[in-house]
Structures are given as C-alpha cells and as structure tokens.
Design a protein around this motif. Structure first.
Motif, PDB file in Angstrom:
ATOM      1  N   SER A   9     -10.860  53.076  55.944  1.00  0.00           N
ATOM      2  CA  SER A   9     -10.093  52.376  54.896  1.00  0.00           C
ATOM      3  C   SER A   9     -10.087  50.868  55.107  1.00  0.00           C
ATOM      4  O   SER A   9      -9.863  50.110  54.159  1.00  0.00           O
ATOM      5  CB  SER A   9      -8.668  52.920  54.823  1.00  0.00           C
ATOM      6  OG  SER A   9      -8.050  52.839  56.079  1.00  0.00           O
ATOM      7  N   ASP A  24      -5.859  57.771  51.330  1.00  0.00           N
ATOM      8  CA  ASP A  24      -4.676  57.224  50.652  1.00  0.00           C
ATOM      9  C   ASP A  24      -4.463  55.745  50.972  1.00  0.00           C
ATOM     10  O   ASP A  24      -4.045  54.965  50.108  1.00  0.00           O
ATOM     11  CB  ASP A  24      -3.427  58.037  51.011  1.00  0.00           C
ATOM     12  CG  ASP A  24      -3.176  58.103  52.507  1.00  0.00           C
ATOM     13  OD1 ASP A  24      -4.156  58.191  53.289  1.00  0.00           O
ATOM     14  OD2 ASP A  24      -1.994  58.053  52.923  1.00  0.00           O
ATOM     15  N   VAL A  68      -6.809  53.736  48.801  1.00  0.00           N
ATOM     16  CA  VAL A  68      -6.360  53.695  47.398  1.00  0.00           C
ATOM     17  C   VAL A  68      -5.374  52.539  47.232  1.00  0.00           C
ATOM     18  O   VAL A  68      -5.482  51.717  46.309  1.00  0.00           O
ATOM     19  CB  VAL A  68      -5.674  55.026  46.992  1.00  0.00           C
ATOM     20  CG1 VAL A  68      -4.885  54.872  45.687  1.00  0.00           C
ATOM     21  CG2 VAL A  68      -6.696  56.135  46.837  1.00  0.00           C
ATOM     22  N   LEU A  89      -8.147  53.773  38.299  1.00  0.00           N
ATOM     23  CA  LEU A  89      -8.880  54.323  39.448  1.00  0.00           C
ATOM     24  C   LEU A  89      -8.730  55.835  39.469  1.00  0.00           C
ATOM     25  O   LEU A  89      -7.611  56.357  39.455  1.00  0.00           O
ATOM     26  CB  LEU A  89      -8.354  53.714  40.755  1.00  0.00           C
ATOM     27  CG  LEU A  89      -9.112  54.058  42.048  1.00  0.00           C
ATOM     28  CD1 LEU A  89      -9.051  52.907  43.057  1.00  0.00           C
ATOM     29  CD2 LEU A  89      -8.586  55.323  42.728  1.00  0.00           C
ATOM     30  N   TRP A 140      -9.143  58.925  41.720  1.00  0.00           N
ATOM     31  CA  TRP A 140      -9.211  59.230  43.152  1.00  0.00           C
ATOM     32  C   TRP A 140      -9.988  60.535  43.301  1.00  0.00           C
ATOM     33  O   TRP A 140      -9.455  61.620  43.026  1.00  0.00           O
ATOM     34  CB  TRP A 140      -7.789  59.377  43.696  1.00  0.00           C
ATOM     35  CG  TRP A 140      -7.651  59.455  45.173  1.00  0.00           C
ATOM     36  CD1 TRP A 140      -8.626  59.276  46.113  1.00  0.00           C
ATOM     37  CD2 TRP A 140      -6.443  59.724  45.897  1.00  0.00           C
ATOM     38  NE1 TRP A 140      -8.107  59.407  47.368  1.00  0.00           N
ATOM     39  CE2 TRP A 140      -6.768  59.690  47.262  1.00  0.00           C
ATOM     40  CE3 TRP A 140      -5.126  59.990  45.518  1.00  0.00           C
ATOM     41  CZ2 TRP A 140      -5.814  59.922  48.261  1.00  0.00           C
ATOM     42  CZ3 TRP A 140      -4.179  60.215  46.500  1.00  0.00           C
ATOM     43  CH2 TRP A 140      -4.526  60.180  47.858  1.00  0.00           C
ATOM     44  N   THR A 173      -8.672  63.702  45.016  1.00  0.00           N
ATOM     45  CA  THR A 173      -7.243  63.438  45.258  1.00  0.00           C
ATOM     46  C   THR A 173      -6.933  63.506  46.752  1.00  0.00           C
ATOM     47  O   THR A 173      -5.935  64.107  47.185  1.00  0.00           O
ATOM     48  CB  THR A 173      -6.352  64.424  44.444  1.00  0.00           C
ATOM     49  OG1 THR A 173      -6.880  64.514  43.114  1.00  0.00           O
ATOM     50  CG2 THR A 173      -4.924  63.934  44.338  1.00  0.00           C
ATOM     51  N   LEU A 207      -3.622  55.087  38.367  1.00  0.00           N
ATOM     52  CA  LEU A 207      -4.227  56.057  39.297  1.00  0.00           C
ATOM     53  C   LEU A 207      -4.238  57.465  38.701  1.00  0.00           C
ATOM     54  O   LEU A 207      -3.224  57.933  38.186  1.00  0.00           O
ATOM     55  CB  LEU A 207      -3.431  56.060  40.610  1.00  0.00           C
ATOM     56  CG  LEU A 207      -3.898  57.041  41.693  1.00  0.00           C
ATOM     57  CD1 LEU A 207      -5.307  56.706  42.184  1.00  0.00           C
ATOM     58  CD2 LEU A 207      -2.915  57.045  42.873  1.00  0.00           C
TER      59      LEU A 207
END
Ligand SMILES: [Zn+2]
Length: 278
Positions: free
Chosen positions: A128, A156, A159, A171, A173, A176, A196
């Motif tokens: 990330s 996460d 994101v 966005l 995801w 998810t 999102l």
C-alpha cells in the motif's frame, strides 16, 4: 394457506427455496488478455456472455489491444477501461513509471471503437506504500479531472490513500479487499468515501455452501448502491467457467430483496456508466 407455506419454508435453508435472480447482469471485471485471445476469439466470449445473461461489461486487458478488439464487436454494452499494463513487468512498477501516464493520455485521446475510455485499471498495488508513488498520485488526479472511474486491486490502506490523493474520485475496489478485509472496515470505507464501490469477485466469505451470509446481506441491504459483480477473467480458465461464475452470482442475488439484487446485478453499473436499459 400462506401461513402453512411460511411454516414449511421455515424449516429449510434459505437458498433451498430462493429463486435465482433472473434479470440482466453487468460484468464489472472482464479481462481479454493476450493469453485469452487465441483460445477464445471474440465470438466465443460473446457467446458465453449471452448464455450467462451478461448484457454489458467493463473491459480491460493486458495489453490494451485486447480491449480494442473485443469492444469493436456489436452486442453487449461495453465500458472500456485503460489497463496500466503493456506486459507483466508493468504490474510491479507502474506506480512510479511516467511512461504509463503518457500511454494513458494517448489512449484517452484515441478512444475505443465503443467510444471514449471510461476508466483506468485494473491496477494492483501489492504494497500500500506504493499508493503514494508519483504515477499513482498523478493518475488518481487525472481520473478525477476527467470523470473517470478507477478499478483498483489493493488493500484497505491503499483505498484510503488513493482516495486521499483525489477525494471524490469514483473507485471500484476490485474484490472488495482481496485479503478479506473485515466487514466493519469495508463499511467504514464506504461511509468515508462516497465514490467507493466494491466489486465482489474472489471475495471470500460472502456465501457458505451457497447461502448468503447474514453479515453480507445486512451490508448489501444497507448499501445497495455500492456493490457490483464481475468475472475477473485474469487467466483463460476463468472464461471457461464464465457461465458457472454468473450462475453462482444469480444464486445468492436471489436471496436478497429483489430491489437490492437488481441494483448489484445491473443498475449500479447502469447508473455509474449511463448505460441503456437492458
Ligand atoms: Zn482482475
């Protein structure tokens, strides 16, 4: 009579009697990569989509010629996305590679046989921290500026970082959370970022033995406008199982209130991408 029926049903697991969802589907995660093209010419892909009841798809491919080839076929409602990968080497370095940004700009200018590109991705971030890479930041800002949607296979934390660089960007995801981020965390991110949406291929824990989990039913019912389904044909084998994948989706969609099922199956994508009625 009604009461007797209710009593009879009460003894059965919910999926034993719920009718599978029978309406139109949108595939929000379709790849037509180089390795799939020889095995599955466009007519083959279209046949699978038709048999599965998939009336539209978000298409992105490595390299992008796969998308240009598939979306030149009439029939489904195509939503072409620009994949950030020319080849497999790009998976691990795109976020700091300015030539990727230049490729994106060029493709945005050219468009596709199905009209302008509507988004960027799917892209991956295996760490990330790379959501702070210069190209990642520049592309998030470009997406917001041009009204593009981003399809991101990330965790996460990423994101949050990506949407922090360009708040309000749309966005999707992918999966998810491929690492199975806990549902309270998914709920928190949905509340924080209005743009999102979660795509549900490969997401673990949605069903058990074909039965939709109570936690997922609650989340989907609480946020019916925030989920999409997709095939994720990342390897050709996924195309071979295409109809089965969507039959599984139809099974658990049928266990939701029909308004929620219709949204996740089709309408959320239809609204996001301004599709025609299917
Ligand atoms: Zn994918």
């Amino acid at each position: 009579m009604l009461r007797r029926r209710a009593l009879l049903l009460a003894g059965l697991p919910v999926h034993a009697w719920a009718q599978a969802y029978a309406g139109p589907l949108f595939d929000a995660h379709l790849h037509y990569n180089d390795d799939a093209q020889a095995l599955h010419p466009p007519a083959d892909v279209l046949g699978r989509m038709a048999r599965a009841g998939v009336r539209g798809a978000l298409v992105n491919s490595r390299p992008n010629d796969g998308t240009l080839r598939l979306v030149s076929e009439p029939g489904p409602q195509w939503v072409p996305f620009i994949r950030l990968y020319r080849d497999r080497a790009d998976y691990t370095g795109w976020f700091a590679d300015d030539s990727i940004r230049l490729m994106v700009l060029e493709l945005l200018k050219r468009g596709s046989p199905a009209g302008p590109f509507r988004g960027l991705g799917e892209f991956h971030l295996y760490d990330s921290a790379n959501a702070d890479g210069p190209t990642a930041i520049a592309l998030m800002r470009l997406a917001r500026e041009r009204g593009l949607t981003v399809l991101a296979h990330v965790d996460d934390v990423a994101v949050d970082k990506l949407l922090g660089h360009a708040p309000g960007t749309s966005l999707i995801w992918a999966h998810t959370g491929i690492s199975g981020e806990p549902l309270p965390r998914v709920r928190e991110l949905l509340a924080k970022h209005q743009g999102l949406r979660g795509e549900l291929s490969y997401r673990a824990g949605i069903t058990f033995d074909g039965k939709l989990g109570d936690d997922w039913r609650a989340l989907m019912t609480q946020h019916p406008g925030r989920f999409l389904i997709g095939s994720d044909t990342w390897v050709p084998q996924r195309l071979q199982h295409y109809e089965g994948l969507f039959a599984e989706y139809r099974g658990w969609l049928g266990q939701l209130p029909s308004e929620v099922a219709q949204r996740i199956a089709w309408r959320n994508a239809a609204e996001l991408f301004a599709l025609q009625a299917a």
